[in-house]
Motif scaffolding. Structure first.
Motif, PDB file in Angstrom:
ATOM      1  N   SER A   1     -22.941 -78.975 114.028  1.00 43.69           N
ATOM      2  CA  SER A   1     -21.715 -79.609 113.527  1.00 43.69           C
ATOM      3  C   SER A   1     -21.701 -81.110 113.818  1.00 43.69           C
ATOM      4  O   SER A   1     -20.754 -81.795 113.474  1.00 43.69           O
ATOM      5  CB  SER A   1     -20.479 -78.941 114.136  1.00 43.69           C
ATOM      6  N   GLY A   2     -22.754 -81.601 114.445  1.00 47.48           N
ATOM      7  CA  GLY A   2     -22.872 -83.050 114.701  1.00 47.48           C
ATOM      8  C   GLY A   2     -22.046 -83.508 115.883  1.00 47.48           C
ATOM      9  O   GLY A   2     -21.850 -84.709 116.096  1.00 47.48           O
ATOM     10  N   ALA A   3     -21.532 -82.552 116.687  1.00 51.47           N
ATOM     11  CA  ALA A   3     -20.683 -82.946 117.820  1.00 51.47           C
ATOM     12  C   ALA A   3     -21.544 -83.275 119.035  1.00 51.47           C
ATOM     13  O   ALA A   3     -22.654 -82.779 119.185  1.00 51.47           O
ATOM     14  CB  ALA A   3     -19.726 -81.814 118.162  1.00 51.47           C
ATOM     15  N   GLN A   4     -20.971 -84.098 119.880  1.00 52.16           N
ATOM     16  CA  GLN A   4     -21.680 -84.495 121.094  1.00 52.16           C
ATOM     17  C   GLN A   4     -21.044 -83.760 122.281  1.00 52.16           C
ATOM     18  O   GLN A   4     -19.868 -83.973 122.575  1.00 52.16           O
ATOM     19  CB  GLN A   4     -21.514 -86.002 121.261  1.00 52.16           C
ATOM     20  N   PRO A   5     -21.806 -82.879 122.945  1.00 57.97           N
ATOM     21  CA  PRO A   5     -21.195 -82.137 124.055  1.00 57.97           C
ATOM     22  C   PRO A   5     -21.041 -82.977 125.314  1.00 57.97           C
ATOM     23  O   PRO A   5     -21.908 -83.785 125.639  1.00 57.97           O
ATOM     24  CB  PRO A   5     -22.166 -80.976 124.303  1.00 57.97           C
ATOM     25  N   ILE A   6     -19.923 -82.805 126.006  1.00 56.18           N
ATOM     26  CA  ILE A   6     -19.741 -83.380 127.349  1.00 56.18           C
ATOM     27  C   ILE A   6     -19.625 -82.175 128.280  1.00 56.18           C
ATOM     28  O   ILE A   6     -18.700 -81.366 128.125  1.00 56.18           O
ATOM     29  CB  ILE A   6     -18.459 -84.223 127.455  1.00 56.18           C
ATOM     30  N   TYR A   7     -20.572 -82.044 129.200  1.00 55.98           N
ATOM     31  CA  TYR A   7     -20.597 -80.835 130.036  1.00 55.98           C
ATOM     32  C   TYR A   7     -19.737 -81.021 131.281  1.00 55.98           C
ATOM     33  O   TYR A   7     -19.779 -82.072 131.922  1.00 55.98           O
ATOM     34  CB  TYR A   7     -22.034 -80.490 130.408  1.00 55.98           C
ATOM     35  N   VAL A   8     -18.973 -79.990 131.595  1.00 59.33           N
ATOM     36  CA  VAL A   8     -18.114 -80.005 132.783  1.00 59.33           C
ATOM     37  C   VAL A   8     -18.579 -78.853 133.668  1.00 59.33           C
ATOM     38  O   VAL A   8     -18.539 -77.697 133.238  1.00 59.33           O
ATOM     39  CB  VAL A   8     -16.632 -79.804 132.388  1.00 59.33           C
ATOM     40  N   PRO A   9     -19.051 -79.142 134.898  1.00 58.65           N
ATOM     41  CA  PRO A   9     -19.615 -78.067 135.706  1.00 58.65           C
ATOM     42  C   PRO A   9     -18.590 -77.060 136.216  1.00 58.65           C
ATOM     43  O   PRO A   9     -17.486 -77.429 136.612  1.00 58.65           O
ATOM     44  CB  PRO A   9     -20.278 -78.804 136.882  1.00 58.65           C
ATOM     45  N   LEU A  10     -18.978 -75.796 136.174  1.00 60.25           N
ATOM     46  CA  LEU A  10     -18.270 -74.720 136.880  1.00 60.25           C
ATOM     47  C   LEU A  10     -19.083 -74.522 138.157  1.00 60.25           C
ATOM     48  O   LEU A  10     -20.262 -74.189 138.079  1.00 60.25           O
ATOM     49  CB  LEU A  10     -18.272 -73.435 136.058  1.00 60.25           C
ATOM     50  N   LYS A  11     -18.432 -74.760 139.295  1.00 55.84           N
ATOM     51  CA  LYS A  11     -19.233 -74.836 140.522  1.00 55.84           C
ATOM     52  C   LYS A  11     -19.351 -73.500 141.259  1.00 55.84           C
ATOM     53  O   LYS A  11     -18.326 -72.903 141.600  1.00 55.84           O
ATOM     54  CB  LYS A  11     -18.632 -75.893 141.446  1.00 55.84           C
ATOM     55  N   PRO A  12     -20.607 -73.038 141.499  1.00 53.32           N
ATOM     56  CA  PRO A  12     -20.790 -71.814 142.252  1.00 53.32           C
ATOM     57  C   PRO A  12     -20.298 -72.003 143.682  1.00 53.32           C
ATOM     58  O   PRO A  12     -20.205 -73.151 144.122  1.00 53.32           O
ATOM     59  CB  PRO A  12     -22.306 -71.591 142.224  1.00 53.32           C
ATOM     60  N   PRO A  13     -19.953 -70.974 144.467  1.00 52.95           N
ATOM     61  CA  PRO A  13     -20.113 -69.569 144.061  1.00 52.95           C
ATOM     62  C   PRO A  13     -18.950 -69.036 143.204  1.00 52.95           C
ATOM     63  O   PRO A  13     -19.115 -68.044 142.515  1.00 52.95           O
ATOM     64  CB  PRO A  13     -20.144 -68.841 145.410  1.00 52.95           C
ATOM     65  N   ALA A  14     -17.771 -69.708 143.233  1.00 53.87           N
ATOM     66  CA  ALA A  14     -16.624 -69.147 142.492  1.00 53.87           C
ATOM     67  C   ALA A  14     -16.594 -69.655 141.044  1.00 53.87           C
ATOM     68  O   ALA A  14     -15.764 -69.241 140.256  1.00 53.87           O
ATOM     69  CB  ALA A  14     -15.320 -69.491 143.194  1.00 53.87           C
TER      70      ALA A  14
END
Ligand SMILES: Cc1ncc(COP(=O)(O)O)c(C=O)c1O
Length: 386
Positions: free
Chosen positions: A131-144
């Motif tokens: 779709s031509g979108a640029q992802p911005i990743y947001v971390p889900l932090k382990p362990p929870a």
């Protein structure tokens, strides 16, 4: 010859499907690609047999057969706690896979940004590219696997027009709490953004956790494109039946995208799935019970073997920690595990934006005998130690 599309240049072959091929090569128990090895409910199979003789066999209405949409809207209204209009707020798609792609094409233009939690289901990367979108990743932090609201806000500050929310989450099994979803809702309101949900595991949640539909939060229906499917709930991943539920304004646009992408989902399968949608609460209670037993059985087996793992709150995946085996590459570990131990897994790195090489994902949507067989083979996992 001229080069083919630049858009596809960054695509790699799906790691999950590649692991399935490797499993087939070595006769390994395939716990990589997440699909059941047990039958769908008999009401669906019986109806399918009838439909094969009686039809329909021609195109359904492109946005979904009317009786299927009615049954789906009635069922989702009950579980989402929202009155869903089958004519203006439902679009039937070829699985949640098409629903997500269609939602992305509906919401974003090339160059727009979308926020994606990491770890993420691998299709979202491809959806963004297509779709031509640029992802911005947001971390889900382990362990929870919790997110930092500041980091999510930063993604919106950078201009994310939408957030992709997989809940319950594949691969980490996180079920977002109501409080977490309310935090997201505040930010979505503040930054005038959309949320595209992927809720294919909506009915596979382990007590005491409960699934909250993002669209059901106050004021969020207008901003949410709820994507899901029948694949996991009725064990019919091959039927390719999914859907989008959203406001009439969003559905109007999504219908156009869908019409030109696929025309529609298979008419006979929509018809045959209706008795599934009409089943009562008992079915969903039993489904939770069956998956709870599978999860508990498999996780206990891993514990007995001393294999470190997370405890999923929903969905049917478990992440094993392979730190102690001495592999720099989780892909190399998975290939060795399929070849020498006879169990197929997916390298965790294919789900994480961060540099994560110490996790592999197994799924447990299998008969107990299959899981038992896999555990017997996993007893040899120590052989892989370097
Ligand atoms: C999070 C997630 N979304 C979507 C899908 C695919 O769903 P469907 O069969 O409805 O296309 C999967 C399948 O594993 C999944 O895990």
């Amino acid at each position: 010859m001229k080069p083919l599309s630049a858009r596809t240049a960054g695509f790699t072959d799906s790691v999950i499907r590649r692991m399935t091929r490797i499993c087939n090569q070595y006769g390994a128990v395939n716990l990589s690609q997440g699909f059941p090895d047990f039958d769908p409910p008999h009401v669906l199979l019986d109806r399918l047999a009838q439909v094969s003789r009686e039809g329909p066999h021609q195109y359904a209405v492109t946005w979904g057969a009317e009786n299927f949409r009615r049954a789906l809207a009635a069922k989702q209204s009950k579980y989402m706690g929202l009155p869903i209009d089958p004519d203006s707020q439902v679009l039937v798609t070829c699985g949640s896979t098409e629903a997500m792609m269609c939602a992305m094409m509906t919401v974003v233009d090339p160059g727009d940004k979308v926020a994606v939690f990491s770890p993420f289901y691998e299709n979202y990367g491809a959806d963004a590219i297509l779709s031509g979108a640029q992802p911005i990743y947001v971390p889900l932090k382990p362990p929870a696997y919790q997110f930092d609201p500041e980091e999510l806000e930063d993604a919106f500050r950078q201009g994310a027009k939408a957030l992709i929310l997989c809940n319950p989450s594949n691969p980490c099994g996180k079920v977002f709490t109501r409080g977490e979803l309310e935090t997201i809702a505040c930010l979505v309101r503040k930054y005038d953004a959309y949320v595209i949900t992927d809720e294919v595991y909506e009915h596979i949640v382990y007590a005491p956790h409960v699934h909250t539909y993002f669209a059901s939060l106050p004021g969020m229906f207008q901003r949410t494109i709820s994507c899901s499917s029948l694949s996991k709930t009725y064990s019919i991943t091959g039927w390719r039946l999914g859907y989008i539920i959203a406001s009439p304004e969003i559905i109007d646009v999504a219908k156009k995208v869908h019409d030109f992408l696929t025309v529609g989902a298979a008419a006979p399968l929509q018809e045959a799935a209706i008795p599934g949608l009409e089943m009562g609460e008992d079915y969903y209670r039993q489904l939770r019970q069956i998956y709870t037993e599978k999860r508990d059985f498999f996780l206990k087996g891993l514990d007995d073997l001393g294999i470190a793992h997370n405890v999923p709150q929903g969905a049917y995946y478990v992440l094993l920690d392979i730190s102690e085996y001495g592999y720099a590459s989780d892909l190399e570990f998975c290939e060795a595990m399929a070849a020498k131990v006879g169990v197929g897994a997916v390298p965790g790195s294919s789900f994480f934006r961060e540099d994560v090489n110490h996790l592999v994902r197994l799924h447990f949507a299998k008969k107990e005998s299959t899981l038992q067989g896999a555990l017997e083979r996993l007893a040899n996992l120590n052989k892989l130690k370097k």
